[in-house]
Design an enzyme around this catalytic site. Structure first.
Site, PDB file in Angstrom:
ATOM      1  N   ASP A 143       0.354 -14.249  -7.773  1.00 44.31           N
ATOM      2  CA  ASP A 143       1.041 -14.410  -6.493  1.00 44.31           C
ATOM      3  C   ASP A 143       2.401 -15.048  -6.707  1.00 44.31           C
ATOM      4  O   ASP A 143       3.410 -14.645  -6.118  1.00 44.31           O
ATOM      5  CB  ASP A 143       0.165 -15.262  -5.577  1.00 44.31           C
ATOM      6  CG  ASP A 143       0.615 -15.233  -4.129  1.00 44.31           C
ATOM      7  OD1 ASP A 143       1.266 -14.257  -3.723  1.00 44.31           O
ATOM      8  OD2 ASP A 143       0.290 -16.194  -3.406  1.00 44.31           O
ATOM      9  N   ARG A 160      11.592  -4.212   5.333  1.00 44.53           N
ATOM     10  CA  ARG A 160      11.160  -5.577   4.957  1.00 44.53           C
ATOM     11  C   ARG A 160      10.046  -5.560   3.921  1.00 44.53           C
ATOM     12  O   ARG A 160       9.660  -6.613   3.402  1.00 44.53           O
ATOM     13  CB  ARG A 160      10.628  -6.317   6.190  1.00 44.53           C
ATOM     14  CG  ARG A 160      11.654  -6.610   7.258  1.00 44.53           C
ATOM     15  CD  ARG A 160      10.930  -7.193   8.472  1.00 44.53           C
ATOM     16  NE  ARG A 160      10.241  -8.425   8.166  1.00 44.53           N
ATOM     17  CZ  ARG A 160       9.063  -8.781   8.715  1.00 44.53           C
ATOM     18  NH1 ARG A 160       8.473  -7.994   9.580  1.00 44.53           N
ATOM     19  NH2 ARG A 160       8.511  -9.930   8.391  1.00 44.53           N
ATOM     20  N   LYS A 161       9.464  -4.421   3.654  1.00 42.53           N
ATOM     21  CA  LYS A 161       8.266  -4.356   2.820  1.00 42.53           C
ATOM     22  C   LYS A 161       8.620  -4.133   1.351  1.00 42.53           C
ATOM     23  O   LYS A 161       9.296  -3.173   1.011  1.00 42.53           O
ATOM     24  CB  LYS A 161       7.330  -3.249   3.307  1.00 42.53           C
ATOM     25  CG  LYS A 161       6.712  -3.554   4.667  1.00 42.53           C
ATOM     26  CD  LYS A 161       5.764  -2.465   5.117  1.00 42.53           C
ATOM     27  CE  LYS A 161       6.503  -1.408   5.874  1.00 42.53           C
ATOM     28  NZ  LYS A 161       5.591  -0.473   6.586  1.00 42.53           N
TER      29      LYS A 161
END
Ligand SMILES: CCCCCCCC(=O)SCCNC(=O)CCNC(=O)[C@H](O)C(C)(C)COP(=O)(O)OP(=O)(O)OC[C@H]1O[C@@H](n2cnc3c(N)ncnc32)[C@H](O)[C@@H]1OP(=O)(O)O
Length: 160
Positions: free
Chosen positions: A67, A112-113
């Site tokens: 992450d 935005r992705k």
């Protein structure tokens, strides 16, 4: 002002207390992430604090590291982005104390992705895990929402 992607080399930590890369987080992984040829790289060794089964790295510790490496994609585009979705395939056990080389890539951007992939290999090049993530670009207001009354833990703000 036009954003210029960083040159190959070390990237700055997200902030000092970041669980993945912060240099002042005593519980952190102290990741050092580099940009190499457009990809994000981190060489990491999990230790006894990160064990699940004896001698084997906990899957949650691996997820934390992935992450955080994905979180460096913000440096590629010059905007912060946060995790919306994270999916991991654990191919082999990751031994505690063994070198793990992680490479993450921004595969494509749709507004935005940010669609990201990553792979972790051992010192022989054998694949340990793969991951996919969707990060969403956010504005700085995202990081200034409601806080608990005791906010001393967020006093350090290298990036955010
Ligand atoms: C500076 C960076 C530090 C990085 C540190 C390391 C990484 C981290 O730990 S980040 C912390 C963990 N993540 C978070 O706290 C994020 C919590 N979530 C949020 O705040 C919000 O859900 C947020 C901002 C991500 C998105 O919210 P919002 O703007 O409402 O987006 P949302 O409408 O749900 O989805 C946006 C788009 O993604 C799509 N989408 C959502 N989930 C998925 C999915 N799983 N697969 C495909 N598409 C998806 C939606 O359909 C939508 O598409 P479109 O815009 O085309 O309609």
């Amino acid at each position: 002002m036009t954003w210029e992607p960083p040159h190959d080399g070390p990237l700055p930590q997200h902030h000092h207390n970041c669980l993945g890369c912060g240099d002042r987080n005593p519980h952190g992984h102290h990741l050092q992430v580099r940009l190499e040829g457009g990809a994000l790289h981190a060489r990491h060794t999990f230790d006894e604090r990160h064990a699940g089964a004896p001698g084997i790295t906990h899957g949650g510790a691996i997820a934390t590291v992935l992450d955080d490496v994905f979180g460096f994609a913000g440096y590629l585009i010059g905007q912060p982005a946060v995790t919306r979705s994270l999916s991991i395939d654990y191919d082999r056990p990751v031994p505690v104390g063994a070198i793990c080389d992680i490479t993450a890539r921004l595969e494509r951007r749709e507004d935005r992705k940010l669609f990201l992939t990553a792979e972790g290999v051992d010192a022989s090049g054998a694949r340990l895990f793969t991951a996919r993530a969707l990060f969403l670009v956010v504005d700085l207001q995202h990081f200034h929402g409601p806080r608990p009354p005791d906010s001393s833990a967020r006093s350090s703000r290298t990036l955010l």
